[in-house]
Design an enzyme around this catalytic site. Structure first.
Site, PDB file in Angstrom:
ATOM      1  N   HIS A   1      -8.542   0.381  -3.753  1.00 14.52           N
ATOM      2  CA  HIS A   1      -9.349   0.053  -2.742  1.00 14.52           C
ATOM      3  C   HIS A   1     -10.222   1.413  -2.633  1.00 14.52           C
ATOM      4  O   HIS A   1      -9.568   2.326  -1.935  1.00 14.52           O
ATOM      5  CB  HIS A   1      -8.584  -0.321  -1.368  1.00 14.52           C
ATOM      6  CG  HIS A   1      -9.353  -0.336  -0.358  1.00 14.52           C
ATOM      7  ND1 HIS A   1      -8.754  -0.269   0.983  1.00 14.52           N
ATOM      8  CD2 HIS A   1     -10.501  -0.402   0.170  1.00 14.52           C
ATOM      9  CE1 HIS A   1      -9.373  -0.259   1.925  1.00 14.52           C
ATOM     10  NE2 HIS A   1     -10.585  -0.402   1.422  1.00 14.52           N
TER      11      HIS A   1
ATOM     12  N   MET B   1     -10.865  -5.937   6.265  1.00  7.43           N
ATOM     13  CA  MET B   1     -10.042  -4.681   6.971  1.00  7.43           C
ATOM     14  C   MET B   1      -9.543  -5.330   8.402  1.00  7.43           C
ATOM     15  O   MET B   1     -10.568  -5.705   8.972  1.00  7.43           O
ATOM     16  CB  MET B   1     -10.853  -3.514   7.062  1.00  7.43           C
ATOM     17  CG  MET B   1     -10.972  -2.890   5.703  1.00  7.43           C
ATOM     18  SD  MET B   1      -9.468  -2.637   4.642  1.00  7.43           S
ATOM     19  CE  MET B   1      -8.757  -1.284   5.642  1.00  7.43           C
TER      20      MET B   1
ATOM     21  N   ASP C   1      -4.970   3.226  -2.065  1.00 12.05           N
ATOM     22  CA  ASP C   1      -5.920   3.323  -1.180  1.00 12.05           C
ATOM     23  C   ASP C   1      -6.579   4.768  -1.210  1.00 12.05           C
ATOM     24  O   ASP C   1      -6.035   5.899  -1.247  1.00 12.05           O
ATOM     25  CB  ASP C   1      -5.178   3.579   0.264  1.00 12.05           C
ATOM     26  CG  ASP C   1      -4.998   2.034   0.749  1.00 12.05           C
ATOM     27  OD1 ASP C   1      -3.969   1.787   1.616  1.00 12.05           O
ATOM     28  OD2 ASP C   1      -5.969   1.599   0.986  1.00 12.05           O
TER      29      ASP C   1
ATOM     30  N   HIS D   1      -1.279  -1.464  -4.140  1.00 14.83           N
ATOM     31  CA  HIS D   1      -2.501  -1.230  -3.527  1.00 14.83           C
ATOM     32  C   HIS D   1      -2.763   0.123  -3.267  1.00 14.83           C
ATOM     33  O   HIS D   1      -2.013   0.869  -2.549  1.00 14.83           O
ATOM     34  CB  HIS D   1      -2.579  -1.971  -2.249  1.00 14.83           C
ATOM     35  CG  HIS D   1      -3.946  -1.980  -1.487  1.00 14.83           C
ATOM     36  ND1 HIS D   1      -5.115  -2.698  -1.650  1.00 14.83           N
ATOM     37  CD2 HIS D   1      -4.288  -1.142  -0.400  1.00 14.83           C
ATOM     38  CE1 HIS D   1      -5.944  -2.391  -0.860  1.00 14.83           C
ATOM     39  NE2 HIS D   1      -5.502  -1.322  -0.045  1.00 14.83           N
TER      40      HIS D   1
ATOM     41  N   ASP E   1      -6.178  -6.536   4.943  1.00 13.05           N
ATOM     42  CA  ASP E   1      -5.590  -5.192   4.898  1.00 13.05           C
ATOM     43  C   ASP E   1      -5.358  -4.408   6.297  1.00 13.05           C
ATOM     44  O   ASP E   1      -6.409  -3.932   6.644  1.00 13.05           O
ATOM     45  CB  ASP E   1      -6.453  -4.579   3.751  1.00 13.05           C
ATOM     46  CG  ASP E   1      -5.811  -2.884   3.391  1.00 13.05           C
ATOM     47  OD1 ASP E   1      -6.620  -2.229   2.690  1.00 13.05           O
ATOM     48  OD2 ASP E   1      -4.898  -2.356   4.264  1.00 13.05           O
TER      49      ASP E   1
ATOM     50  N   SER F   1       0.954  -1.183   0.005  1.00 12.42           N
ATOM     51  CA  SER F   1      -0.056   0.003  -0.189  1.00 12.42           C
ATOM     52  C   SER F   1       1.107   1.177   0.029  1.00 12.42           C
ATOM     53  O   SER F   1       1.627   1.375   0.802  1.00 12.42           O
ATOM     54  CB  SER F   1      -0.870   0.018   1.152  1.00 12.42           C
ATOM     55  OG  SER F   1      -1.248   1.411   1.695  1.00 12.42           O
TER      56      SER F   1
ATOM     57  N   MET G   1      -9.286   7.431  -0.781  1.00 11.63           N
ATOM     58  CA  MET G   1     -10.056   8.031   0.294  1.00 11.63           C
ATOM     59  C   MET G   1     -10.898   9.317  -0.072  1.00 11.63           C
ATOM     60  O   MET G   1     -10.091  10.262  -0.524  1.00 11.63           O
ATOM     61  CB  MET G   1      -9.195   8.381   1.571  1.00 11.63           C
ATOM     62  CG  MET G   1      -8.611   6.884   1.925  1.00 11.63           C
ATOM     63  SD  MET G   1      -7.724   7.254   3.409  1.00 11.63           S
ATOM     64  CE  MET G   1      -6.938   5.492   3.598  1.00 11.63           C
TER      65      MET G   1
ATOM     66  N   MET H   1     -12.301   3.600  -0.513  1.00 11.80           N
ATOM     67  CA  MET H   1     -13.067   3.916   0.513  1.00 11.80           C
ATOM     68  C   MET H   1     -13.671   5.119   0.376  1.00 11.80           C
ATOM     69  O   MET H   1     -13.142   6.227   0.865  1.00 11.80           O
ATOM     70  CB  MET H   1     -11.801   4.108   1.753  1.00 11.80           C
ATOM     71  CG  MET H   1     -11.215   2.922   2.010  1.00 11.80           C
ATOM     72  SD  MET H   1      -9.511   3.118   3.164  1.00 11.80           S
ATOM     73  CE  MET H   1      -8.388   3.158   1.548  1.00 11.80           C
TER      74      MET H   1
HETATM   75  C1  DX5 Z   1      -6.044   1.775   5.412  1.00 11.97           C
HETATM   76  C2  DX5 Z   1      -5.562   1.111   4.342  1.00 11.97           C
HETATM   77  C3  DX5 Z   1      -4.691   0.197   4.226  1.00 11.97           C
HETATM   78  C4  DX5 Z   1      -3.303   0.721   5.118  1.00 11.97           C
HETATM   79  C5  DX5 Z   1      -2.515  -0.393   5.061  1.00 11.97           C
HETATM   80  O1  DX5 Z   1      -7.302   2.485   5.405  1.00 11.97           O
HETATM   81  O2  DX5 Z   1      -6.851   0.656   3.681  1.00 11.97           O
HETATM   82  O3  DX5 Z   1      -4.135  -0.115   3.142  1.00 11.97           O
HETATM   83  O4  DX5 Z   1      -2.865   1.765   4.467  1.00 11.97           O
HETATM   84  O5  DX5 Z   1      -1.311  -0.038   5.614  1.00 11.97           O
HETATM   85  P1  DX5 Z   1      -0.579  -0.258   6.952  1.00 11.97           P
HETATM   86  O6  DX5 Z   1       0.305  -1.737   6.574  1.00 11.97           O
HETATM   87  O7  DX5 Z   1       0.402   0.798   7.115  1.00 11.97           O
HETATM   88  O8  DX5 Z   1      -1.721  -0.595   8.045  1.00 11.97           O
HETATM   89 ZN    ZN Z   2      -6.257  -0.547   1.729  1.00 16.25          ZN
END
Ligand code: DX5
Ligand code: ZN
Length: 231
Positions: free
Chosen positions: A75, A148, A44, A42, A186, A17, A46, A77
């Protein structure tokens, strides 16, 4: 709509990520990942609404795809996945997942279709406090389920141990239904918990901070893969 990803044996199960990275040396990190046979990044995404943080837009997916050989696992969110899915696919995302918490049960399949109709792999995401049974009706229709192991929004959080049991319950259901659906986990993953996740039935591991804190990516990836193989 029975379309699943078969876990091709040489798919690298480690999905870095890039949320927690220092953006001023992101290119160097991505080069390191490429040299160490990472297949997927990956991303993320948001929106500052479903989660209290803002991160990447479709341009980030396009930039990764135009510069590197990685596939992009987006991903989402976001509160309105139906609006965002086409944009991230247009930008080159190969896998797209969205949260069950923001889609009415009756709309899940049409949202999945937005991804599958573009020949992308589709995933459903569950927050730590959402019951695993929520995804059971859809295991034939999606390619992966993302469980998650932290509450979404930020990297560097502590792994929620109850996730291991959730993985085992999901794996049991996948076996009973006879689907090929993969399990991705994740959040807060490192060498102290990845073995139990793998043993419980997880296939794919999103790792951010543990990789970014490493000053020897090759050694860290080898350590992680030894833990996975050792199960
Ligand atoms: C959190 C993300 C994860 C996170 C994973 O909302 O979806 O992908 O960044 O990273 P670590 O390994 O730092 O928890
Ligand atoms: Zn993620």
């Amino acid at each position: 709509m029975k379309m699943n990803t078969t876990m091709n044996s040489n798919l690298n199960p480690v999905f870095p990520s890039i949320l927690s990275t220092n953006f001023f040396n992101l290119e160097a990190k991505l080069n390191d990942f490429e040299k160490n046979n990472i297949d997927f990044i990956h991303l993320d995404v948001m929106d500052g609404h479903f989660v209290g943080n803002l991160s990447f837009g479709p341009a980030a997916a396009a930039a990764i795809k135009s510069t590197f050989n990685f596939k992009v696992d987006a991903h989402l969110m976001v509160s309105n996945p139906a609006k965002m899915i086409p944009k991230f696919i247009q930008a080159g995302s190969d896998w797209v997942s969205f949260h069950m918490e923001v889609v009415d049960k009756g709309k899940v399949n049409e949202t999945i279709a937005l991804i599958k109709n573009q020949s992308c792999q589709a995933g459903l995401v569950l927050n730590p406090d959402s019951p695993v049974e929520t995804v059971f009706p859809f295991l034939e229709d999606v390619d992966f389920i993302l469980l998650m192991s932290v509450f979404p929004g930020y990297g560097g959080q502590k792994f929620i141990p109850g996730t291991v049991e959730k993985v085992a319950a999901l794996k049991q259901q996948i076996r009973e239904q006879g689907t090929q659906c993969l399990i991705q986990v994740d959040g807060g993953i490192n060498t102290s918990n990845i073995g139990s996740l793998k043993k419980a039935g997880a296939d794919l591991f999103v790792i951010g901070t543990f990789l970014y804190n490493s000053d020897d990516i090759a050694a860290t990836i080898n350590m992680i893969q030894d833990k996975i193989k050792g199960v």
